[in-house]
Design a protein around this motif. Structure first.
Motif, mmCIF file in Angstrom:
data_model
loop_
_atom_site.group_PDB
_atom_site.id
_atom_site.type_symbol
_atom_site.label_atom_id
_atom_site.label_comp_id
_atom_site.label_asym_id
_atom_site.label_seq_id
_atom_site.Cartn_x
_atom_site.Cartn_y
_atom_site.Cartn_z
ATOM 1 N N GLN B 140 0.816 -1.221 0.000
ATOM 2 C CA GLN B 140 0.000 0.000 0.000
ATOM 3 C C GLN B 140 0.846 1.266 0.000
ATOM 4 O O GLN B 140 0.419 2.303 -0.492
ATOM 5 C CB GLN B 140 -0.936 0.028 1.222
ATOM 6 N N VAL B 141 2.062 1.176 0.575
ATOM 7 C CA VAL B 141 2.930 2.354 0.602
ATOM 8 C C VAL B 141 3.318 2.759 -0.818
ATOM 9 O O VAL B 141 3.383 3.939 -1.155
ATOM 10 C CB VAL B 141 4.186 2.063 1.469
ATOM 11 N N MET B 142 3.553 1.744 -1.675
ATOM 12 C CA MET B 142 3.987 2.056 -3.037
ATOM 13 C C MET B 142 2.811 2.329 -3.966
ATOM 14 O O MET B 142 2.983 2.873 -5.052
ATOM 15 C CB MET B 142 4.776 0.873 -3.602
ATOM 16 N N LEU B 143 1.625 1.930 -3.541
ATOM 17 C CA LEU B 143 0.471 1.930 -4.451
ATOM 18 C C LEU B 143 0.185 3.291 -5.070
ATOM 19 O O LEU B 143 -0.007 3.402 -6.283
ATOM 20 C CB LEU B 143 -0.769 1.418 -3.690
ATOM 21 N N ILE B 144 0.169 4.340 -4.248
ATOM 22 C CA ILE B 144 -0.249 5.650 -4.752
ATOM 23 C C ILE B 144 0.772 6.229 -5.739
ATOM 24 O O ILE B 144 0.402 6.613 -6.850
ATOM 25 C CB ILE B 144 -0.568 6.591 -3.568
ATOM 26 N N LEU B 146 2.885 4.529 -7.463
ATOM 27 C CA LEU B 146 2.849 3.633 -8.625
ATOM 28 C C LEU B 146 1.692 3.998 -9.553
ATOM 29 O O LEU B 146 1.837 4.010 -10.773
ATOM 30 C CB LEU B 146 2.690 2.178 -8.179
ATOM 31 N N PHE B 147 0.570 4.311 -8.945
ATOM 32 C CA PHE B 147 -0.585 4.729 -9.738
ATOM 33 C C PHE B 147 -0.242 5.985 -10.547
ATOM 34 O O PHE B 147 -0.516 6.071 -11.746
ATOM 35 C CB PHE B 147 -1.785 4.986 -8.810
ATOM 36 N N ASN B 227 -5.175 -14.002 -8.139
ATOM 37 C CA ASN B 227 -6.139 -13.618 -7.109
ATOM 38 C C ASN B 227 -6.091 -12.135 -6.765
ATOM 39 O O ASN B 227 -6.909 -11.655 -5.991
ATOM 40 C CB ASN B 227 -5.880 -14.417 -5.823
ATOM 41 N N PHE B 229 -6.364 -8.261 -6.277
ATOM 42 C CA PHE B 229 -7.587 -7.475 -6.390
ATOM 43 C C PHE B 229 -7.295 -5.975 -6.442
ATOM 44 O O PHE B 229 -7.704 -5.276 -7.359
ATOM 45 C CB PHE B 229 -8.482 -7.802 -5.191
ATOM 46 N N LEU B 230 -6.521 -5.491 -5.466
ATOM 47 C CA LEU B 230 -6.317 -4.054 -5.311
ATOM 48 C C LEU B 230 -5.588 -3.450 -6.514
ATOM 49 O O LEU B 230 -5.980 -2.407 -7.036
ATOM 50 C CB LEU B 230 -5.541 -3.799 -4.010
ATOM 51 N N LEU B 233 -7.649 -3.326 -9.676
ATOM 52 C CA LEU B 233 -8.762 -2.407 -9.398
ATOM 53 C C LEU B 233 -8.323 -0.964 -9.636
ATOM 54 O O LEU B 233 -9.057 -0.156 -10.200
ATOM 55 C CB LEU B 233 -9.219 -2.585 -7.941
ATOM 56 N N VAL B 234 -7.090 -0.654 -9.219
ATOM 57 C CA VAL B 234 -6.587 0.714 -9.326
ATOM 58 C C VAL B 234 -6.111 1.022 -10.746
ATOM 59 O O VAL B 234 -6.326 2.111 -11.264
ATOM 60 C CB VAL B 234 -5.440 0.923 -8.301
ATOM 61 N N PRO B 245 -11.209 -11.183 -10.655
ATOM 62 C CA PRO B 245 -11.704 -10.812 -9.324
ATOM 63 C C PRO B 245 -12.342 -9.424 -9.280
ATOM 64 O O PRO B 245 -13.430 -9.262 -8.724
ATOM 65 C CB PRO B 245 -10.452 -10.875 -8.455
ATOM 66 N N THR B 249 -16.398 -8.625 -8.847
ATOM 67 C CA THR B 249 -16.808 -7.830 -7.699
ATOM 68 C C THR B 249 -17.730 -6.701 -8.132
ATOM 69 O O THR B 249 -18.774 -6.465 -7.517
ATOM 70 C CB THR B 249 -15.573 -7.245 -6.998
ATOM 71 N N LEU B 250 -17.334 -5.999 -9.196
ATOM 72 C CA LEU B 250 -18.175 -4.897 -9.660
ATOM 73 C C LEU B 250 -19.514 -5.428 -10.173
ATOM 74 O O LEU B 250 -20.562 -4.836 -9.946
ATOM 75 C CB LEU B 250 -17.440 -4.094 -10.728
#
Lengths: 314, 294
Positions: B140-144, B146-147, B227, B229-230, B233-234, B245, B249-250
């Motif tokens: 999660q630290v890298m996620l933003i 990276l986006f 598997n 998801f996050l 999704l992003v 997945p 979900t949507l």
């Protein structure tokens, strides 16, 4: 992680001077081909792992909102805002409650099953596969299945409970039941992992010690406490730390099953991070949440490592 | 029937049975095995129910949700999931994302691990310890950032956006390095005397010998990405670029969703891993137990 930390001690041999073969042979002496092997991983990691870590720290110190390019410097402003943000504290509480119950549940069940299924026969192998199966399935997809299992109209859970006279519950819409339902699903998803990790530990317990203890008149409980449990400590430590790190990152289940509801009762830290970052586009604030989560994970892991490694009373 | 079968393979006495009489012990064992068997069945019931619903019509489902199997089998759910969703495309996306990333990752990680384990270069320790340090940082630290990076590269909703940022793994490098270190050095020496360069040693000696480690890493990485998801999704918000997945979900949160179609989709999306698990269980259990990835 305990595993990794143990193995990490045999770090690469310190370079023992230049390679004898390559000394003084034209360009080869100046260029070490090892760099070609490291380069792809290093470049990718620099751009997609190392730089993002630095950047998110930097972003967390700014008001970094999509659509506003000023990126105003806030210092620790995001962190002080977080400190006063009751929605964050709620998310922290939800996450910790979830993590505590899921980890205790998965390790307790995993330990009992590992103890029971320690012999390897075709039947124990069959049972082990069944218990392990939820571990390999997608958390999001199993979340969808559970959402419908718990549905009061078409779900199996209320259907079966109805047969024994229990009124149907709107599990995921009820503020008292939603988090316990998620915890139950979390335990169901993860106990197989703990079972497999602990199984290796249980099978490593020395049988001669068990026999010696039996001869000395130790009962089953005493044998478990004083012989089996100490031998299992590394495996328990590993599954507790990994289980906690995973549980603290709770996202898929709550996103899929409850969307953080009802009334934020199942909104986890990562769920809140996602809201702030990818719905409100407050990337700076979301980065601050990510760093706080990181620090919490580090702190909890360190505490667990110390508690489980140094408690030597048996 | 199950208890009968288990009698032939009785485990050691349960801890609480202790010094009880033999007969009582036997009853206790049978009881315990029955409980274990029921617990194992209960663990997989959600999957059985999912399969059952996939084959049911709405009327059949609403009439009695407590049944595991339909009265009338219907494949309309499997038909519907392909018409209500671009399901084939989603399945292809998932295969390309999970498969492509894993293959690339195995190559890149093993090259780096080889250099760390078998070659000598300046900065070796720096690289090794950097890898260990990044292992601890949650994704999660890298996620933003990276986006943002993927966005600036214009890679949102593309395969390269999904794949490239995930194609290096500190854990993979670490795992392979630990394995490569244990391969006897004499093999390299002998090959070197025969005139083989490092690339040839890597490809013809180290990789073939490291097959078990590579297989384990392949299985767990493929599973984790299949598997995942996050991240999808992003990175992929367009209907055509989603993976199973996130797309399911949507789909599941749309109103008036077709239960049979949704469960058919879920069943198909779980099937590849389920089959792989039945065929090669060892790689799953060993890989997951060693790394904690799931």
């Amino acid at each position: 992680m305990a595993h990794l930390a143990d193995q990490a001690t045999d770090a690469p041999a310190r370079s023992r001077g230049p390679d004898r073969r390559s000394r003084g042979r034209g360009w080869r002496s100046r260029f070490n081909p090892a760099y070609l092997f490291v380069a792809p991983a290093f470049l990718l990691a620099a751009v997609f792992i190392l730089w993002p870590i630095v950047q998110s720290g930097w972003m967390s110190l700014h008001d970094w909102t999509i659509g506003d390019d000023s990126h105003k410097w806030l210092g620790f402003g995001n962190y002080t805002e977080l400190w006063h943000d009751s929605r964050f504290w709620n998310a922290l509480k939800v996450t910790i409650v979830y993590a505590v119950f899921v980890v205790i549940g998965q390790v307790a069940i995993g330990l009992a099953l590992a103890q029971w299924l320690r012999r390897t026969t075709w039947y124990t192998m069959l049972l082990r596969s069944a218990f392990f199966f939820p571990t390999i399935a997608s958390l999001a997809v199993t979340g969808i299945v559970w959402k419908f299992l718990l549905d009061p109209q078409v779900g199996l859970v209320d259907g079966w409970l109805g047969k024994i006279g229990v009124h149907s519950q709107n599990w995921l819409q009820d503020t008292h039941l939603a988090l316990p339902a998620l915890i139950a699903v979390g335990i169901w998803k993860n106990f197989g992992f703990s079972m497999i990790v602990l199984l290796a530990g249980v099978q490593g317990v020395r049988q001669d010690l068990i026999e010696a203890a039996t001869l000395d008149g130790a009962g089953a409980i005493a044998r478990f406490r004083h012989v089996t449990l100490p031998a299992l400590r590394p495996a328990i430590l590993f599954t507790v730390v990994i289980g906690t790190v995973n549980a603290l990152q709770l996202f898929d289940l709550t996103y899929v099953m409850t969307d953080g509801g009802p009334l934020f009762h199942t909104e986890s830290i990562v769920m809140y991070l996602y809201q702030r970052g990818f719905v409100d586009f407050r990337l700076g604030y979301a980065s601050a949440i990510a760093w706080v989560l990181f620090l919490i994970i580090i702190a909890v892991s360190v505490v667990q490592l110390r508690m489980l490694r140094f408690r030597d009373d048996d | 029937m199950t208890t009968d079968a288990s009698l032939s393979s009785l485990p050691p006495a349960p801890s609480w049975a202790g010094p009880m009489l033999r007969g009582l012990r036997r009853v206790g064992r049978v009881l315990a095995w029955t409980v274990l068997t029921i617990a194992a069945l209960a663990t997989v019931v959600p999957f059985l129910w999912m399969l059952g619903v996939a084959f049911r019509t709405p009327a059949d489902l609403y009439s009695d949700p407590s049944r595991l199997w339909p009265d009338h089998w219907s494949v309309s759910g499997f038909h519907a999931v392909f018409t209500q969703l671009p399901f084939f495309r989603l399945a292809v996306n998932t295969v390309v994302f999970a498969g492509g990333t894993t293959v690339l990752l195995l190559l890149i990680d093993s090259l780096c691990a080889y250099a760390l384990a078998r070659l000598k270069f300046r900065g070796q320790n720096f690289v090794f310890w950097t890898i260990l340090l990044t292992l601890m940082v949650p994704f999660q630290v890298m996620l933003i950032p990276l986006f943002l990076t993927v966005f600036h590269l214009g890679w949102l909703n593309t395969f390269q956006g999904l794949i490239v940022p995930r194609s290096v793994s500190a854990l993979g490098i670490f795992m392979l390095r630990q394995f490569f270190v244990k391969i006897p050095k004499e093999l390299d020496e002998a090959a070197r005397v025969d005139g083989a360069g490092p690339l040839r040693i890597y490809w013809q000696i180290i990789l073939p010998l490291a097959r078990p480690a590579l297989a384990s890493l392949f299985v767990i990485q493929f599973m984790a990405l299949w598997n995942d998801f996050l991240w999808p999704l992003v990175i992929s918000s367009s209907t055509d670029m989603r993976t199973l997945p996130s797309a399911l979900t949507l789909f599941s949160s749309t109103s008036g969703v077709d239960h049979a179609a949704l469960m058919a989709g879920a069943a198909i999306s779980l099937a590849p891993l389920a089959i792989a698990f039945l065929l090669a269980q060892r790689f799953f259990t060993e890989g997951i137990a060693a790394t904690g990835i799931k």
